[in-house]
Motif scaffolding. Sequence first.
Motif, PDB file in Angstrom:
ATOM      1  N   SER A   1      41.992   4.344  31.199  1.00  0.00           N
ATOM      2  CA  SER A   1      41.591   5.694  31.582  1.00  0.00           C
ATOM      3  C   SER A   1      40.823   6.282  30.402  1.00  0.00           C
ATOM      4  N   ALA A   2      39.528   6.482  30.598  1.00  0.00           N
ATOM      5  CA  ALA A   2      38.660   6.927  29.503  1.00  0.00           C
ATOM      6  C   ALA A   2      38.165   8.348  29.747  1.00  0.00           C
ATOM      7  N   ARG A   3      38.204   9.138  28.682  1.00  0.00           N
ATOM      8  CA  ARG A   3      37.710  10.522  28.746  1.00  0.00           C
ATOM      9  C   ARG A   3      36.305  10.562  28.144  1.00  0.00           C
ATOM     10  N   VAL A   4      35.362  11.179  28.867  1.00  0.00           N
ATOM     11  CA  VAL A   4      33.989  11.307  28.380  1.00  0.00           C
ATOM     12  C   VAL A   4      33.959  12.378  27.297  1.00  0.00           C
ATOM     13  N   VAL A   5      33.526  11.999  26.082  1.00  0.00           N
ATOM     14  CA  VAL A   5      33.476  12.947  24.972  1.00  0.00           C
ATOM     15  C   VAL A   5      32.049  13.286  24.568  1.00  0.00           C
ATOM     16  N   GLU A   6      31.082  12.475  24.985  1.00  0.00           N
ATOM     17  CA  GLU A   6      29.690  12.761  24.651  1.00  0.00           C
ATOM     18  C   GLU A   6      28.783  12.178  25.722  1.00  0.00           C
ATOM     19  N   ILE A   7      27.785  12.971  26.130  1.00  0.00           N
ATOM     20  CA  ILE A   7      26.794  12.516  27.096  1.00  0.00           C
ATOM     21  C   ILE A   7      25.425  12.671  26.450  1.00  0.00           C
ATOM     22  N   ASP A   8      24.744  11.560  26.259  1.00  0.00           N
ATOM     23  CA  ASP A   8      23.398  11.566  25.682  1.00  0.00           C
ATOM     24  C   ASP A   8      22.418  11.325  26.817  1.00  0.00           C
ATOM     25  N   ARG A   9      21.848  12.417  27.330  1.00  0.00           N
ATOM     26  CA  ARG A   9      20.948  12.306  28.475  1.00  0.00           C
ATOM     27  C   ARG A   9      19.628  11.629  28.122  1.00  0.00           C
ATOM     28  N   LYS A  10      19.159  11.838  26.902  1.00  0.00           N
ATOM     29  CA  LYS A  10      17.896  11.216  26.491  1.00  0.00           C
ATOM     30  C   LYS A  10      18.008   9.698  26.439  1.00  0.00           C
ATOM     31  N   LYS A  11      19.067   9.217  25.800  1.00  0.00           N
ATOM     32  CA  LYS A  11      19.250   7.767  25.659  1.00  0.00           C
ATOM     33  C   LYS A  11      20.034   7.172  26.830  1.00  0.00           C
ATOM     34  N   LYS A  12      20.480   8.059  27.750  1.00  0.00           N
ATOM     35  CA  LYS A  12      21.241   7.649  28.927  1.00  0.00           C
ATOM     36  C   LYS A  12      22.478   6.844  28.544  1.00  0.00           C
ATOM     37  N   ARG A  13      23.287   7.448  27.658  1.00  0.00           N
ATOM     38  CA  ARG A  13      24.501   6.785  27.169  1.00  0.00           C
ATOM     39  C   ARG A  13      25.700   7.709  27.260  1.00  0.00           C
ATOM     40  N   LEU A  14      26.859   7.096  27.479  1.00  0.00           N
ATOM     41  CA  LEU A  14      28.125   7.830  27.487  1.00  0.00           C
ATOM     42  C   LEU A  14      29.006   7.323  26.359  1.00  0.00           C
ATOM     43  N   THR A  15      29.700   8.246  25.702  1.00  0.00           N
ATOM     44  CA  THR A  15      30.697   7.886  24.703  1.00  0.00           C
ATOM     45  C   THR A  15      32.038   8.364  25.243  1.00  0.00           C
ATOM     46  N   VAL A  16      33.033   7.492  25.186  1.00  0.00           N
ATOM     47  CA  VAL A  16      34.344   7.823  25.737  1.00  0.00           C
ATOM     48  C   VAL A  16      35.433   7.675  24.679  1.00  0.00           C
ATOM     49  N   SER A  17      36.612   8.209  24.993  1.00  0.00           N
ATOM     50  CA  SER A  17      37.771   8.113  24.114  1.00  0.00           C
ATOM     51  C   SER A  17      38.975   7.683  24.942  1.00  0.00           C
ATOM     52  N   LEU A  18      39.830   6.860  24.352  1.00  0.00           N
ATOM     53  CA  LEU A  18      41.070   6.447  25.005  1.00  0.00           C
ATOM     54  C   LEU A  18      42.270   7.161  24.393  1.00  0.00           C
ATOM     55  N   GLN A  19      42.018   8.120  23.517  1.00  0.00           N
ATOM     56  CA  GLN A  19      43.089   8.860  22.860  1.00  0.00           C
ATOM     57  C   GLN A  19      43.785   9.792  23.850  1.00  0.00           C
ATOM     58  N   SER A  20      44.985  10.217  23.474  1.00  0.00           N
ATOM     59  CA  SER A  20      45.755  11.129  24.324  1.00  0.00           C
ATOM     60  C   SER A  20      45.093  12.504  24.347  1.00  0.00           C
ATOM     61  N   ASP A  21      45.447  13.284  25.353  1.00  0.00           N
ATOM     62  CA  ASP A  21      44.912  14.642  25.468  1.00  0.00           C
ATOM     63  C   ASP A  21      45.326  15.493  24.272  1.00  0.00           C
TER      64      ASP A  21
END
Length: 164
Positions: free
Chosen positions: A100-120
């Motif tokens: 279960s991955a939480r989206v922490v960054e959305i780079d629309r220019k490079k069309k990339r997602l950065t996610v985190s598996l850390q707890s809330d």
Amino acid sequence: NQKVKEQQLLEKKKEEEEKAVGDPSKKTAKKDDKRRCRGRKPVTDFKLNCRYEGKVVYTKPFGAFIDIGCHSDAFCHVSRLRDDFVENIADVLSQGDIVSARVVEIDRKKKRLTVSLQSDAMIEKERASEQAKKERDLARKREKELREWKELKGIGSDSGGGGA
């Protein structure tokens, strides 16, 4: 004769439009069509701080790439795999794991997602820490501006003088 010429022109225009747009009856997408990746969501369909279930595609010493349904795999840096320190990524994740991955960054220019598996809780703690840092930086900036203003006006401890 005139009608035949008009008919030929219409057919020619129709052929040119089909070449430009592509034949809809064909099932394969053109290589030049970069608007959508069939069967996948674009980056713009994902929301910041939302969790998505995904499958680990592959791991590297610096992080993991996770398929969450986007046209490109989401990246999770090794520092965001757990709340605790991770020395070896293979101890935590392996190819094919469901996470279960939480989206922490959305780079629309490079069309990339950065996610985190850390707890809330860890993400909230991180967010609070970032906010406190911003507030400290702002306070330092204001203090610096006040010192500069006092120096400019000649006000301060070195100006001497005093009351009666």
